[in-house]
Design a protein around this motif. Structure first.
Motif, mmCIF file in Angstrom:
data_model
loop_
_atom_site.group_PDB
_atom_site.id
_atom_site.type_symbol
_atom_site.label_atom_id
_atom_site.label_comp_id
_atom_site.label_asym_id
_atom_site.label_seq_id
_atom_site.Cartn_x
_atom_site.Cartn_y
_atom_site.Cartn_z
ATOM 1 N N GLY A 26 -28.404 69.609 74.682
ATOM 2 C CA GLY A 26 -28.742 68.499 74.006
ATOM 3 C C GLY A 26 -28.680 68.311 73.046
ATOM 4 N N GLU A 27 -29.237 66.816 72.412
ATOM 5 C CA GLU A 27 -28.622 65.942 70.799
ATOM 6 C C GLU A 27 -29.213 66.281 69.687
ATOM 7 N N GLU A 28 -28.626 65.560 69.140
ATOM 8 C CA GLU A 28 -29.620 65.919 67.914
ATOM 9 C C GLU A 28 -29.110 64.509 67.525
ATOM 10 N N GLY A 29 -29.683 64.066 65.950
ATOM 11 C CA GLY A 29 -29.232 62.792 65.116
ATOM 12 C C GLY A 29 -29.399 61.749 65.222
ATOM 13 N N PRO A 30 -29.142 60.809 64.841
ATOM 14 C CA PRO A 30 -29.426 59.078 65.069
ATOM 15 C C PRO A 30 -27.822 59.066 65.464
ATOM 16 N N ASP A 31 -27.852 57.546 66.347
ATOM 17 C CA ASP A 31 -26.476 57.311 67.571
ATOM 18 C C ASP A 31 -25.073 57.458 66.952
ATOM 19 N N HIS A 32 -25.241 56.780 65.326
ATOM 20 C CA HIS A 32 -24.172 57.039 64.246
ATOM 21 C C HIS A 32 -23.389 58.199 63.953
ATOM 22 N N ASP A 33 -24.227 59.553 64.150
ATOM 23 C CA ASP A 33 -24.315 60.379 63.626
ATOM 24 C C ASP A 33 -24.652 61.460 64.417
ATOM 25 N N LYS A 34 -24.313 61.480 66.216
ATOM 26 C CA LYS A 34 -24.452 62.381 67.375
ATOM 27 C C LYS A 34 -24.232 63.855 67.244
ATOM 28 N N THR A 35 -25.144 65.379 66.863
ATOM 29 C CA THR A 35 -24.156 66.117 67.075
ATOM 30 C C THR A 35 -24.968 66.554 68.936
ATOM 31 N N PHE A 36 -23.652 67.297 69.406
ATOM 32 C CA PHE A 36 -24.058 67.627 71.239
ATOM 33 C C PHE A 36 -23.871 68.385 70.404
ATOM 34 N N LEU A 37 -25.197 69.613 71.699
ATOM 35 C CA LEU A 37 -24.915 70.949 71.922
ATOM 36 C C LEU A 37 -24.860 71.032 73.424
ATOM 37 N N ALA A 38 -23.960 72.214 73.542
ATOM 38 C CA ALA A 38 -23.375 72.639 74.772
ATOM 39 C C ALA A 38 -23.302 74.344 75.124
ATOM 40 N N GLU A 39 -23.723 74.833 76.417
ATOM 41 C CA GLU A 39 -22.926 75.552 76.807
ATOM 42 C C GLU A 39 -22.651 76.119 77.691
ATOM 43 N N VAL A 40 -22.090 76.955 77.943
ATOM 44 C CA VAL A 40 -20.829 77.165 78.926
ATOM 45 C C VAL A 40 -21.807 78.562 79.442
ATOM 46 N N LEU A 41 -21.720 78.403 80.981
ATOM 47 C CA LEU A 41 -22.609 79.499 82.010
ATOM 48 C C LEU A 41 -20.666 79.956 82.809
ATOM 49 N N LEU A 42 -20.987 81.870 82.823
ATOM 50 C CA LEU A 42 -20.333 82.560 83.629
ATOM 51 C C LEU A 42 -20.974 82.784 84.982
ATOM 52 N N ASN A 43 -20.863 82.389 85.931
ATOM 53 C CA ASN A 43 -21.237 82.674 87.537
ATOM 54 C C ASN A 43 -23.115 83.085 87.178
ATOM 55 N N GLY A 44 -23.635 81.387 86.292
ATOM 56 C CA GLY A 44 -24.598 80.778 86.159
ATOM 57 C C GLY A 44 -25.599 81.996 85.316
ATOM 58 N N THR A 45 -24.225 83.005 83.930
ATOM 59 C CA THR A 45 -25.335 83.550 83.187
ATOM 60 C C THR A 45 -24.516 82.949 81.194
ATOM 61 N N GLN A 46 -25.378 83.091 80.676
ATOM 62 C CA GLN A 46 -24.773 82.059 79.317
ATOM 63 C C GLN A 46 -23.779 83.098 78.281
ATOM 64 N N VAL A 47 -22.670 82.524 78.718
ATOM 65 C CA VAL A 47 -21.783 83.421 77.651
ATOM 66 C C VAL A 47 -21.270 82.617 76.214
ATOM 67 N N GLY A 48 -21.516 81.729 76.426
ATOM 68 C CA GLY A 48 -21.987 80.779 75.020
ATOM 69 C C GLY A 48 -22.044 79.446 75.227
ATOM 70 N N THR A 49 -22.740 79.403 73.504
ATOM 71 C CA THR A 49 -23.288 77.270 73.462
ATOM 72 C C THR A 49 -22.435 77.044 72.116
ATOM 73 N N GLY A 50 -21.881 76.011 71.840
ATOM 74 C CA GLY A 50 -21.646 75.529 70.448
ATOM 75 C C GLY A 50 -22.092 73.760 70.014
ATOM 76 N N SER A 51 -21.635 73.552 69.596
ATOM 77 C CA SER A 51 -21.763 72.108 68.920
ATOM 78 C C SER A 51 -20.730 70.917 68.255
ATOM 79 N N GLY A 52 -20.882 69.886 68.483
ATOM 80 C CA GLY A 52 -19.829 69.508 68.022
ATOM 81 C C GLY A 52 -20.323 67.433 68.423
ATOM 82 N N HIS A 53 -19.473 67.043 67.233
ATOM 83 C CA HIS A 53 -19.684 65.267 67.536
ATOM 84 C C HIS A 53 -19.471 64.622 68.505
ATOM 85 N N SER A 54 -19.046 65.087 69.556
ATOM 86 C CA SER A 54 -18.672 64.956 71.079
ATOM 87 C C SER A 54 -18.575 65.874 72.144
#
Length: 74
Positions: A26-54
């Motif tokens: 996912g991503e949130e916010g206006p184009d000039h101040d966007k926050t991206f949401l990411a997840e990391v999967l280990l063998n198809g199972t989510q083991v972590g999520t995080g957010s950042g400006h890139s």
């Protein structure tokens, strides 16, 4: 500043046949101040999520969360 993605990769590679995958969820916010949401999967199972400006920052944040979780389980 630590490279959490590399640290996570090294931790996971200690066991054979482990697959790490990063995915933008996912991503949130206006184009000039966007926050991206990411997840990391280990063998198809989510083991972590995080957010950042890139996307890279979001992946690093997800890797950091995954490292904490996996190290706590060890």
């Amino acid at each position: 500043r630590r490279d959490y993605k590399t640290a996570l990769q090294e931790l996971v590679q200690r066991q054979a046949d482990q697959v790490l995958t990063y995915r933008m969820i996912g991503e949130e916010g206006p184009d000039h101040d966007k926050t991206f949401l990411a997840e990391v999967l280990l063998n198809g199972t989510q083991v972590g999520t995080g957010s950042g400006h890139s996307k890279k920052e979001a992946e690093q944040s997800a890797a950091k969360a995954a490292l904490r979780k996996l190290e706590a389980e060890a």
